[in-house]
Enzyme design. Structure first.
Site, PDB file in Angstrom:
ATOM      1  CE1 TYR A   1      -3.410  -2.759   0.826  1.00  0.00           C
ATOM      2  CE2 TYR A   1      -4.592  -0.762   1.373  1.00  0.00           C
ATOM      3  CZ  TYR A   1      -4.593  -2.100   1.075  1.00  0.00           C
ATOM      4  OH  TYR A   1      -5.789  -2.779   1.039  1.00  0.00           O
TER       5      TYR A   1
ATOM      6  CE  LYS B 108       1.801 -17.160  -2.378  1.00  0.00           C
ATOM      7  NZ  LYS B 108       1.424 -18.558  -2.801  1.00  0.00           N
TER       8      LYS B 108
ATOM      9  CG  ASP C 255      -1.472 -20.159  -1.360  1.00  0.00           C
ATOM     10  OD1 ASP C 255      -0.873 -20.156  -0.262  1.00  0.00           O
ATOM     11  OD2 ASP C 255      -1.078 -20.814  -2.340  1.00  0.00           O
TER      12      ASP C 255
ATOM     13  CG  ASP D 191      -8.004  -4.954   1.920  1.00  0.00           C
ATOM     14  OD1 ASP D 191      -8.911  -4.533   2.652  1.00  0.00           O
ATOM     15  OD2 ASP D 191      -7.999  -4.808   0.684  1.00  0.00           O
TER      16      ASP D 191
ATOM     17  CG  ASP E 160     -13.390  -7.417   2.606  1.00  0.00           C
ATOM     18  OD1 ASP E 160     -13.105  -6.651   3.551  1.00  0.00           O
ATOM     19  OD2 ASP E 160     -13.966  -7.022   1.567  1.00  0.00           O
TER      20      ASP E 160
HETATM   21  C1  IPM Z   1     -10.236  -1.542   4.349  1.00  0.00           C
HETATM   22  C2  IPM Z   1     -10.523  -0.902   3.009  1.00  0.00           C
HETATM   23  C3  IPM Z   1      -9.407   0.049   2.669  1.00  0.00           C
HETATM   24  C4  IPM Z   1      -8.142  -0.761   2.558  1.00  0.00           C
HETATM   25  C5  IPM Z   1      -9.628   0.920   1.427  1.00  0.00           C
HETATM   26  C6  IPM Z   1     -10.913   1.694   1.489  1.00  0.00           C
HETATM   27  C7  IPM Z   1      -8.465   1.845   1.184  1.00  0.00           C
HETATM   28  O1  IPM Z   1     -10.723  -1.869   2.051  1.00  0.00           O
HETATM   29  O2  IPM Z   1     -10.082  -0.805   5.334  1.00  0.00           O
HETATM   30  O3  IPM Z   1     -10.198  -2.767   4.414  1.00  0.00           O
HETATM   31  O4  IPM Z   1      -7.867  -1.349   1.492  1.00  0.00           O
HETATM   32  O5  IPM Z   1      -7.394  -0.821   3.539  1.00  0.00           O
HETATM   33 MG    MG Z   2     -10.784  -3.867   2.827  1.00  0.00          MG
END
Ligand code: IPM
Ligand code: MG
Length: 351
Positions: free
Chosen positions: A137, A188, A221, A245, A249
């Site tokens: 990032y 990884k 993975d 990230d 999710d």
């Molecule tokens: C998160 C989001 C952010 C990230 C975006 C909005 C920049 O997806 O906080 O998980 O990728 O960190």
């Molecule tokens: Mg995210």
């Protein structure tokens, strides 16, 4: 002196969910100085930048910062470093909140809302510790350049130093000590040098200071697969910015909905924390008043725990969210028809 909390409602459903946070704060009636600032796309539209220097300074001077959400289709064609998301990355970097705690807990009443079978997710309680201010990032060099052949080249760099890895690993080991005592470190290392360094540094720190914690390593993975195969094997997962990230999710869906998951981003002791629901700005439902405010309210609870020195209020707010759900108040994302305001009211009622 009162503690200070800066709210950054942001874009999309952000202002709607932060509106319910305000109601919870009003009901709690504690001596906290609450203020708001522009952030994200709305900041671009109003002040020309996603986060102004003044907002950055206010965030650094607060005890805690709670964000709603940023981004939306209307800003997606904006140049890369003036997008709403760039403001969030700038804020995280300026606050130096390197350790992002993302709990994925399955509420008993919602075990059937998960896309996985009840027996796989019932009782699930994972804590992700995601590195938040380094890796791909932020690494240099980065950019898109023109090539002589008329094509282009996009570059991002995945960079971690020993100290970057050790400080977030410390947070993971300390966190695990308060929980199940197990850390699974995810990278990884089979294809990435920075991943290999990650594994070596985590192993070294573990041997030095955290021999009481059970440490295991897993390739990212495989971790993605294990999370849907047998998610309850995990206690604390330590990983980098990008894998964290993705995997958080994925884990969010195990619990039923992104609308339920809070997060806390922490830096050095005594510095302010940054709290955010994991969900995004959800442009598809923005303005409809149907977003689930639970993740934002649970992020407020985390702010009480980690930045406002008020564990009792943290627990009280968490119980209120759980009770509201148990009592059957559900927004659409968790299988109900409640509006944002009804969900917020049920949570306030349960305080
Ligand atoms: C998160 C989001 C952010 C990230 C975006 C909005 C920049 O997806 O906080 O998980 O990728 O960190
Ligand atoms: Mg995210």
């Amino acid at each position: 002196m009162n503690k200070t909390l800066l709210l950054l409602p942001g874009d999309g459903i952000g202002p709607e969910v932060i509106g319910e946070v305000h109601k919870v704060l009003d009901a709690l009636a504690l001596d906290i100085d609450v203020s708001e600032a522009l952030f994200g796309g709305i900041g671009i539209d109003t002040e020309g930048v996603p986060v102004s220097d003044e907002t950055l300074a206010r965030a650094q001077a607060a005890d805690a910062v709670l964000m709603g959400a940023v981004g939306g289709p209307q800003w997606a064609s904006q140049s890369f470093d003036t997008r709403p998301e760039a403001g969030l990355l700038k804020l995280r970097a300026a606050m130096n909140v390197y350790a992002n705690l993302r709990p994925a807990r399955c509420f008993p009443a919602l075990a059937d809302a998960s896309s996985l079978k009840r027996e796989l997710v019932e009782g699930l309680d994972i804590m992700f510790v995601r590195e938040l201010v380094g890796g791909v990032y932020f690494g240099q060099p980065r950019g898109i350049e023109d090539l002589p052949d008329g094509g282009r080249r996009g570059v991002n760099s995945h960079v971690y130093t020993t100290e970057d890895i050790r400080r977030v690993a410390r947070t993971a080991f300390e966190t695990a000590r308060q929980r199940g005592g197990r850390v699974c470190s995810v990278e990884k290392s089979n294809v990435m040098e920075a991943g290999l360094l990650w594994r070596e540094e985590v192993t070294r720190l573990h041997a030095e200071d955290y021999a009481d914690i059970e440490l295991s390593h897993m390739l990212a993975d495989n971790c993605a697969m294990q999370l849907v195969k047998n998610p309850k094997q995990f206690d604390t997962i330590l990983t980098d910015n990008l894998f964290g990230d993705l995997l958080s999710d994925e884990a969010a869906m195990l619990t039923g909905s992104l609308g339920l998951l809070p997060s806390a981003a922490l830096g050095e002791a005594g510095k302010p924390g940054l709290y955010e629901p994991i969900h995004g700005s959800a442009p598809d439902i923005a303005g409809l008043g149907v977003a689930n405010p639970s993740a934002a309210i649970l992020s407020l609870a985390m702010a009480f725990r980690y930045s406002l020195d008020d564990e009792a209020t943290a627990v009280r707010v968490e119980r209120a969210v759980e009770n509201a759900i148990d009592n059957g108040t559900r927004t659409a994302d968790i299988g109900g028809t409640a509006t944002t305001a009804q969900m917020g009211a049920a949570i306030v009622q349960s305080l």
